[in-house]
Design a protein around this motif. Structure first.
Motif, PDB file in Angstrom:
ATOM      1  N   VAL A 128       0.822  -1.211   0.000  1.00 58.62           N
ATOM      2  CA  VAL A 128       0.000   0.000   0.000  1.00 58.62           C
ATOM      3  C   VAL A 128       0.863   1.272   0.000  1.00 58.62           C
ATOM      4  CG1 VAL A 128      -1.858   1.245   1.166  1.00 58.62           C
ATOM      5  CG2 VAL A 128      -1.805  -1.255   1.252  1.00 58.62           C
ATOM      6  N   HIS A 129       1.820   1.356   0.935  1.00 55.06           N
ATOM      7  CA  HIS A 129       2.657   2.563   1.014  1.00 55.06           C
ATOM      8  C   HIS A 129       3.521   2.720  -0.241  1.00 55.06           C
ATOM      9  CE1 HIS A 129       5.233   5.670   2.580  1.00 55.06           C
ATOM     10  NE2 HIS A 129       6.297   4.873   2.574  1.00 55.06           N
ATOM     11  N   LEU A 130       4.185   1.648  -0.669  1.00 53.63           N
ATOM     12  CA  LEU A 130       5.064   1.741  -1.831  1.00 53.63           C
ATOM     13  C   LEU A 130       4.303   2.119  -3.107  1.00 53.63           C
ATOM     14  CD1 LEU A 130       7.804   1.528  -3.171  1.00 53.63           C
ATOM     15  CD2 LEU A 130       7.505  -0.958  -3.275  1.00 53.63           C
ATOM     16  N   PRO A 131       3.143   1.541  -3.391  1.00 55.53           N
ATOM     17  CA  PRO A 131       2.407   1.996  -4.573  1.00 55.53           C
ATOM     18  C   PRO A 131       2.110   3.497  -4.565  1.00 55.53           C
ATOM     19  CG  PRO A 131       1.540  -0.092  -3.856  1.00 55.53           C
ATOM     20  CD  PRO A 131       2.523   0.331  -2.802  1.00 55.53           C
ATOM     21  N   ALA A 132       1.831   4.056  -3.394  1.00 52.99           N
ATOM     22  CA  ALA A 132       1.604   5.502  -3.323  1.00 52.99           C
ATOM     23  C   ALA A 132       2.880   6.257  -3.702  1.00 52.99           C
ATOM     24  CB  ALA A 132       1.143   5.891  -1.923  1.00 52.99           C
ATOM     25  N   LEU A 133       4.024   5.791  -3.208  1.00 53.27           N
ATOM     26  CA  LEU A 133       5.292   6.445  -3.543  1.00 53.27           C
ATOM     27  C   LEU A 133       5.575   6.354  -5.037  1.00 53.27           C
ATOM     28  CD1 LEU A 133       7.608   5.156  -0.639  1.00 53.27           C
ATOM     29  CD2 LEU A 133       6.412   7.363  -0.783  1.00 53.27           C
ATOM     30  N   VAL A 134       5.364   5.174  -5.614  1.00 57.41           N
ATOM     31  CA  VAL A 134       5.641   4.969  -7.033  1.00 57.41           C
ATOM     32  C   VAL A 134       4.694   5.800  -7.894  1.00 57.41           C
ATOM     33  CG1 VAL A 134       5.537   3.252  -8.896  1.00 57.41           C
ATOM     34  CG2 VAL A 134       6.693   2.706  -6.735  1.00 57.41           C
ATOM     35  N   ALA A 135       3.422   5.831  -7.524  1.00 55.83           N
ATOM     36  CA  ALA A 135       2.457   6.603  -8.299  1.00 55.83           C
ATOM     37  C   ALA A 135       2.811   8.083  -8.324  1.00 55.83           C
ATOM     38  CB  ALA A 135       1.048   6.400  -7.731  1.00 55.83           C
ATOM     39  N   GLN A 136       3.312   8.596  -7.205  1.00 58.98           N
ATOM     40  CA  GLN A 136       3.736  10.000  -7.171  1.00 58.98           C
ATOM     41  C   GLN A 136       5.044  10.205  -7.935  1.00 58.98           C
ATOM     42  OE1 GLN A 136       2.787  11.944  -3.045  1.00 58.98           O
ATOM     43  NE2 GLN A 136       2.912   9.717  -2.721  1.00 58.98           N
ATOM     44  N   ARG A 137       5.980   9.269  -7.793  1.00 58.41           N
ATOM     45  CA  ARG A 137       7.263   9.400  -8.497  1.00 58.41           C
ATOM     46  C   ARG A 137       7.057   9.392 -10.010  1.00 58.41           C
ATOM     47  NH1 ARG A 137      10.541   9.794 -11.599  1.00 58.41           N
ATOM     48  NH2 ARG A 137      12.743   9.126 -11.675  1.00 58.41           N
ATOM     49  N   TYR A 138       6.138   8.568 -10.488  1.00 55.06           N
ATOM     50  CA  TYR A 138       5.924   8.437 -11.922  1.00 55.06           C
ATOM     51  C   TYR A 138       4.560   8.987 -12.330  1.00 55.06           C
ATOM     52  CZ  TYR A 138      10.231   5.805 -12.363  1.00 55.06           C
ATOM     53  OH  TYR A 138      11.568   5.447 -12.373  1.00 55.06           O
ATOM     54  N   SER A 139       4.259  10.165 -11.832  1.00 53.04           N
ATOM     55  CA  SER A 139       2.961  10.783 -12.086  1.00 53.04           C
ATOM     56  C   SER A 139       2.735  11.099 -13.560  1.00 53.04           C
ATOM     57  CB  SER A 139       2.811  12.070 -11.258  1.00 53.04           C
ATOM     58  OG  SER A 139       3.843  12.997 -11.587  1.00 53.04           O
ATOM     59  N   ASP A 140       3.811  11.293 -14.316  1.00 51.59           N
ATOM     60  CA  ASP A 140       3.678  11.655 -15.725  1.00 51.59           C
ATOM     61  C   ASP A 140       3.866  10.467 -16.654  1.00 51.59           C
ATOM     62  OD1 ASP A 140       3.301  14.384 -15.094  1.00 51.59           O
ATOM     63  OD2 ASP A 140       5.464  14.697 -14.958  1.00 51.59           O
ATOM     64  N   SER A 141       3.920   9.260 -16.097  1.00 49.12           N
ATOM     65  CA  SER A 141       4.146   8.060 -16.900  1.00 49.12           C
ATOM     66  C   SER A 141       2.839   7.302 -17.119  1.00 49.12           C
ATOM     67  CB  SER A 141       5.147   7.140 -16.194  1.00 49.12           C
ATOM     68  OG  SER A 141       6.394   7.777 -15.994  1.00 49.12           O
ATOM     69  N   ARG A 142       2.905   6.347 -17.997  1.00 46.06           N
ATOM     70  CA  ARG A 142       1.834   5.371 -18.179  1.00 46.06           C
ATOM     71  C   ARG A 142       2.149   4.195 -17.259  1.00 46.06           C
ATOM     72  NH1 ARG A 142       2.553   5.114 -23.027  1.00 46.06           N
ATOM     73  NH2 ARG A 142       0.796   6.250 -23.877  1.00 46.06           N
ATOM     74  N   LEU A 143       1.189   3.789 -16.411  1.00 44.09           N
ATOM     75  CA  LEU A 143       1.445   2.778 -15.380  1.00 44.09           C
ATOM     76  C   LEU A 143       0.621   1.513 -15.621  1.00 44.09           C
ATOM     77  CD1 LEU A 143       1.384   4.910 -12.081  1.00 44.09           C
ATOM     78  CD2 LEU A 143       3.386   3.991 -13.251  1.00 44.09           C
ATOM     79  N   ILE A 144       1.314   0.364 -15.547  1.00 34.70           N
ATOM     80  CA  ILE A 144       0.655  -0.935 -15.460  1.00 34.70           C
ATOM     81  C   ILE A 144       1.016  -1.512 -14.095  1.00 34.70           C
ATOM     82  CG2 ILE A 144       0.470  -3.264 -16.393  1.00 34.70           C
ATOM     83  CD1 ILE A 144      -0.521  -1.235 -18.345  1.00 34.70           C
ATOM     84  N   THR A 194      -3.006  10.250 -14.197  1.00 32.74           N
ATOM     85  CA  THR A 194      -2.009   9.285 -14.642  1.00 32.74           C
ATOM     86  C   THR A 194      -2.712   8.104 -15.307  1.00 32.74           C
ATOM     87  OG1 THR A 194      -0.577   9.883 -12.786  1.00 32.74           O
ATOM     88  CG2 THR A 194      -0.102   7.816 -13.920  1.00 32.74           C
ATOM     89  N   PRO A 195      -2.442   7.834 -16.589  1.00 34.25           N
ATOM     90  CA  PRO A 195      -3.077   6.677 -17.235  1.00 34.25           C
ATOM     91  C   PRO A 195      -2.566   5.377 -16.629  1.00 34.25           C
ATOM     92  CG  PRO A 195      -1.479   7.714 -18.712  1.00 34.25           C
ATOM     93  CD  PRO A 195      -1.586   8.600 -17.515  1.00 34.25           C
ATOM     94  N   THR A 196      -3.490   4.523 -16.212  1.00 34.83           N
ATOM     95  CA  THR A 196      -3.148   3.353 -15.400  1.00 34.83           C
ATOM     96  C   THR A 196      -4.018   2.163 -15.787  1.00 34.83           C
ATOM     97  OG1 THR A 196      -2.541   4.789 -13.541  1.00 34.83           O
ATOM     98  CG2 THR A 196      -3.004   2.488 -13.016  1.00 34.83           C
ATOM     99  N   VAL A 197      -3.423   0.968 -15.734  1.00 34.65           N
ATOM    100  CA  VAL A 197      -4.173  -0.291 -15.813  1.00 34.65           C
ATOM    101  C   VAL A 197      -3.790  -1.136 -14.609  1.00 34.65           C
ATOM    102  CG1 VAL A 197      -4.663  -2.395 -17.109  1.00 34.65           C
ATOM    103  CG2 VAL A 197      -4.200  -0.272 -18.340  1.00 34.65           C
ATOM    104  N   LEU A 198      -4.782  -1.694 -13.935  1.00 36.15           N
ATOM    105  CA  LEU A 198      -4.566  -2.619 -12.822  1.00 36.15           C
ATOM    106  C   LEU A 198      -4.914  -4.028 -13.306  1.00 36.15           C
ATOM    107  CD1 LEU A 198      -6.270  -0.507 -10.017  1.00 36.15           C
ATOM    108  CD2 LEU A 198      -3.827  -0.729 -10.466  1.00 36.15           C
ATOM    109  N   LEU A 199      -3.917  -4.909 -13.291  1.00 37.98           N
ATOM    110  CA  LEU A 199      -4.095  -6.272 -13.786  1.00 37.98           C
ATOM    111  C   LEU A 199      -4.356  -7.223 -12.628  1.00 37.98           C
ATOM    112  CD1 LEU A 199      -1.141  -6.449 -16.352  1.00 37.98           C
ATOM    113  CD2 LEU A 199      -3.561  -6.025 -16.844  1.00 37.98           C
TER     114      LEU A 199
END
Length: 343
Positions: A128-144, A194-199
């Motif tokens: 939970v904590h790490l995904p929040a950090l990653v989402a903020q770090r890569y706010s301008d990226s496309r995330l899977i 942030t464009p995101t897909v959750l698999l």
């Protein structure tokens, strides 16, 4: 795609990293470098290699960067031998996270399941904590981001499995923390666009690990098979890899949910009896069968890309032959049979 003739790990990893047409198309359509975070586990190395192979097949150029602690140095060496760049460090270390390259495409694979109950604070930090950090770090990226079908909870097999619009019903802190991971990525997808897909994955399988390997090992060793978790669905890891890359063009805000699973609901009794035939061992069972299990419906993904390339019986035959020749296994049981959510 045939699995016949795979006799060693080099051949296996070549097959696991063979891109399908959907992955090649995605690498042609989505520009820029790719970073895979938490890439040192069971699925990451062949996914990274597939990204390179699909990129080459698409006739484009990009960096593929694998990020992990790489507690097994051999994994890092193997990735680098394939042409994948590597970065070694702890993603929970925010200074290390900030130091990672800026890339337009991120595949998030980090997480904690095995041993989750032994250190629940770390499980929640990782999930939970790490995904929040990653989402903020890569706010301008496309995330899977990888999630799990465990967030749905068990459903009756006659429903065909959980679909993406179903309300989550996680059982146990591991599944709850995985829903927490999703919520963090969803939140930052909303507020940062942030464009995101959750698999939501149930379950990737190859010759060295996975639900079918767990069952094959039990059959081969003469163990009695517990039928408490009576149904399951699986997908060849090579197909899961290919669909992961193919999901990159589907990223959107709000975050898109997508099940990653095989098209069939498998009866565990039938799977074990087939493995018994292939391995030449009698099979014994215990416990009553239940109609509910952790099951995902792959209808949406199959509508997008067609059926997986590898069918279940081909996979069973390959696993049986691999075990009979003494092929390497990872020694990482899935614990798919757990019904109370404690891993």
């Amino acid at each position: 795609m045939s699995l016949a003739g795979i006799e060693n790990e080099d051949q296996l990893e070549l097959a696991l990293s063979e891109p399908g047409p959907e992955a090649i198309a995605a690498m042609r359509d989505v520009p820029g470098d790719i970073a895979l975070l938490g890439c040192g586990g069971k699925m990451g190395p062949t996914l990274a290699r597939m990204a390179l192979r699909a990129t080459e097949a698409a006739g484009v150029s990009r960096r593929v960067i694998a990020v992990s602690r790489f507690s097994d140095a051999a994994v890092r060496d193997r990735l680098e031998s394939w042409g994948v760049e590597t970065c070694s460090g702890d993603l929970l270390d925010e200074e290390f996270l900030r130091s990672l390259p800026d890339v337009p495409n991120v595949i998030y694979m980090a997480g904690r399941k095995f041993g989750a109950a032994g250190n629940l604070p770390l499980t929640w930090a990782m999930n939970v904590h790490l995904p929040a950090l990653v989402a903020q770090r890569y706010s301008d990226s496309r995330l899977i981001a990888f999630s799990t079908g465990n967030v749905y909870g068990t459903v009756d097999r006659r429903t065909g499995g959980s679909v993406e619009s179903d309300e989550p019903n996680p059982v146990g802190e591991y599944a709850m923390s995985c829903l927490g991971r999703e919520r963090m990525f969803q939140h930052f997808s909303d507020v940062q666009s942030t464009p995101t897909v959750l698999l939501r994955l149930n379950y990737a399988c190859e010759f060295r690990y996975g639900v079918l390997v767990d069952l094959a090992e039990q059959v081969a060793s003469g163990q009695t098979i517990d039928l408490a978790m009576s149904y399951v669905n699986v997908i060849w890891q090579g197909d899961a890899n290919s669909r992961t890359l193919a999901a990159l063009p589907l990223a959107e805000s709000p975050a898109k949910l997508l099940n990653l699973a095989g098209p069939e609901i498998l009866r565990v009794r039938d799977v074990c009896e087939r493995l018994g035939e292939l391995l030449g061992h009698p099979v014994r069972f215990t416990g009553d069968e239940n109609d509910d299990a952790l099951l995902n419906s792959a209808v949406e993904a199959d509508a997008q890309w067609g059926p997986p390339r590898v069918g279940v019986d081909d996979l069973l035959q390959g696993i049986a032959a691999w075990l009979q020749r003494g092929g390497e296994r990872l020694g990482k049981p899935t614990h798919f049979e757990v019904r109370d959510g404690t891993f």
